[in-house]
Enzyme design. Structure first.
Site, PDB file in Angstrom:
ATOM      1  CB  SER A 272       6.228   3.347   0.442  1.00 52.32           C
ATOM      2  OG  SER A 272       6.790   2.494  -0.560  1.00 52.32           O
ATOM      3  CG  HIS A 327       3.794  -0.787   1.172  1.00 46.69           C
ATOM      4  ND1 HIS A 327       2.821  -0.379   0.150  1.00 46.69           N
ATOM      5  CD2 HIS A 327       4.764   0.036   0.553  1.00 46.69           C
ATOM      6  CE1 HIS A 327       2.999   0.436  -0.735  1.00 46.69           C
ATOM      7  NE2 HIS A 327       4.224   0.786  -0.503  1.00 46.69           N
TER       8      HIS A 327
END
Length: 358
Positions: A272, A327
């Site tokens: 991610s 992230h």
């Protein structure tokens, strides 16, 4: 007034990835093209009741911007208060083309410009990057490693003896979590005391290709395919590979540094961070004045990337055990890498590709 033609069509609800319609039709329906009207029939879904069969009669004089893409058809209907877009699918591309040929050929200036600039954009990326081998390689690597880890897990479970067997019998959830954590650590999870404390910096990269539960790689690979395919076409395969690695390492480094600052040991895995970095790289590319991406396409891409980005960040704060440090770190790293790796997708003169429309 006779029917010129009648077609079997399929409607989809709003929010799907298929053509949608403003009438809340879903499932099989029909389209009748007459001299002065287009009659649309379908089933309208109702809460706790059977679907209702409905009919909408549209004036030919109000229909503009009809076009097809494969088996899908769209057209706009001009209204007094607002304009609406009607979309549906048919059995094959030939049927879609026939429907569009029967509808008015009128186009609004905005629609004409949008389609011209989209054609320019696709011609340019087709010229520079006709295929996307890197994204398929990344998908194969992530899914393949998950499959190998699953096989290794079966081997670990078969080899358990003594107290661990009793632990599985008495506390299956705790034993399962312990086994998964051990497996991820052995395969290269990003753990502060190992990555920084023992100098195992390779974990900054290896952790990008590891995943936990079956849902983890499922969601990540879907997102990677959606944004990565476009990014590889825009950046080119070699530059896209660099973007993925730089963004992923940036996310991994942010994650491990944040865990050290908080004195909270974290075992971080997943693609991610790199995926957020790809989004950051795309936004950086689109912000460049001479990128070669037409203005209409820039607006469309920003309009789809920014809501997805904000929603994903919000979900990261809402759900526990989400590594938002990775992230955000990946997003920032990808944005910087996007500026460094960006190229112009303008096509050299005389190569037979559509010239820019704006």
């Amino acid at each position: 007034m006779g029917v010129s033609a009648r077609f079997d069509v399929r409607f989809y609800m709003a929010g799907s990835r298929w053509p949608t319609n403003p009438f809340r039709f879903r499932g099989p329906g029909t389209l009748e093209v007459q001299d002065d009207f287009v009659i649309v029939r379908g089933s309208r879904q109702r809460s706790f009741r059977l679907p209702q069969r409905c009919e909408e009669r549209l004036r030919m004089a109000d229909i503009v911007n009809a076009y097809d893409n494969g088996q899908d058809v769209w057209f706009d209907v001009l209204g007094v208060d607002e304009d609406v877009t009607v979309g549906f699918s048919v059995a094959d591309a030939a049927t879609a083309q026939r429907i569009v040929a029967l509808l008015p050929a009128r186009q609004t200036e905005r629609f004409r410009q949008e389609h011209e600039e989209n054609a320019v954009f696709h011609d340019r990326i087709d010229y520079w990057t006709p295929s996307t081998p890197v994204i398929w390689g990344l998908l194969a690597a992530n899914v393949g490693l998950f499959a190998l880890m699953w096989l290794a897990r079966r081997h670990y479970e078969a080899a358990l003896v003594g107290p661990m067997r009793r632990m599985f019998a008495l506390y299956p959830a705790a034993a399962d979590a312990s086994l998964q954590a051990s497996l991820l650590r052995d395969w290269g999870a990003n753990i502060g005391r190992l990555t920084l404390g023992q100098g195992e910096y390779w974990r900054l990269v290896s952790s990008m290709f590891l995943h936990g539960s079956i849902w983890h790689p499922g969601f990540n690979m879907l997102a990677l395919w959606q944004v990565g395919t476009l990014a590889e076409r825009i950046f080119g395969s070699t530059r896209f590979a660099g973007l993925y690695l730089l963004a992923g390492v940036s996310g991994s480094l942010s994650s491990v540094l944040w865990s050290v600052l908080r004195h909270a040991p974290v075992s971080s895995v997943g693609a991610s961070g790199a995926i957020f970095g790809i989004i950051g790289g795309l936004l950086a590319f689109l912000s460049r004045p001479h990128s070669g991406v037409p203005p209409t396409v820039v607006t469309e891409l920003r309009g789809s990337l920014l809501p997805f980005l904000l929603f994903s960040l919000w979900m990261g704060f809402v759900y526990p055990h989400t590594d938002n440090a990775a992230h955000i770190g990946g997003l920032i790293g990808g944005w910087l890498a996007g500026h460094l790796l960006a190229r112009s997708i303008h096509v050299p003169e005389g190569r037979g590709v559509v010239k820019p429309g704006g």
